[in-house]
Design a protein around this motif. Structure first.
Motif: not given
Length: 210
Positions: A191-210
């Protein structure tokens, strides 16, 4: 090693780019070869290509820890997985379409051609409509034209194919996009590794929207 199932095709390439930008790259995946499995031990990831409709099976059965599948697949097959993130790509919609002059007669059983049997059943049950499902595997647009069905339930992206066959969207059922899913058992241990990937992708998506 985190096993990641990617859907073959253009969508899978877009998805991999998101994982790559999030810091989970695997350079060998871009080599021109017929290999299906690629790994990067430094990042702790192993990617493999599978048919888009099979991703959820690989994840549910534990051959993959996480994967990316369309919401249409998740609704149709209802795999026992965690849905972690909407990637906001591969966007389209599940819809009811019919000939332009179609008028529904609620007194009659509605004949519906589709390859999405469960989605169709669930949708019409929710609106209390009596239907007869005709399961087809391809060229569903032909069904109402030839009188095999009254309407179809299918994925609509641009609507060009419908228009070219004198059909139009009659009702929208559900927006569809690519989702990150996870195996429930492996999520307990990875879960920790999975959440790290999901968190990184979510941050990347957020940056692209901004």
């Amino acid at each position: 090693m985190l096993n990641i199932a990617l859907p073959k095709g253009r969508l899978g390439e877009k998805v991999y780019s998101m994982f790559e930008r999030a810091g989970f790259e695997c350079p060998s995946i871009k080599e021109n070869n017929r290999k299906l499995i690629f790994e990067n031990s430094e990042c702790g990831v192993r990617y493999f290509w599978v048919k888009p409709s099979d991703v959820a099976i690989y994840v549910e059965k534990g051959a993959a820890d996480i994967g990316v599948a369309g919401k249409d697949i998740l609704l149709e097959y209802e795999p026992d997985v965690y849905e972690l993130l909407d990637l906001d790509i591969g966007k389209c919609r599940m819809a009811v379409a019919a000939k332009r002059n179609f008028h529904d007669n609620p007194q009659k059983t509605l004949r519906v051609a589709t390859k999405f049997t469960n989605i169709t059943k669930n949708y019409y049950a929710s609106v209390g409509r009596d239907i007869d499902i005709i399961h087809l595997n391809g060229s569903i647009e032909i069904a109402p034209i030839l009188g095999l069905s009254d309407v179809i339930v299918d994925i609509v992206e641009t609507g060009t194919t419908l228009r070219e066959n004198d059909l139009e969207v009659y009702e929208s059922i559900e927006p569809i996009s690519a989702r990150v899913i996870a195996n429930k058992s492996s999520f307990k241990f990875k879960g920790e590794q999975t959440e790290a990937i999901v968190r990184s992708i979510r941050e990347q998506m957020s940056e692209q929207k901004n």
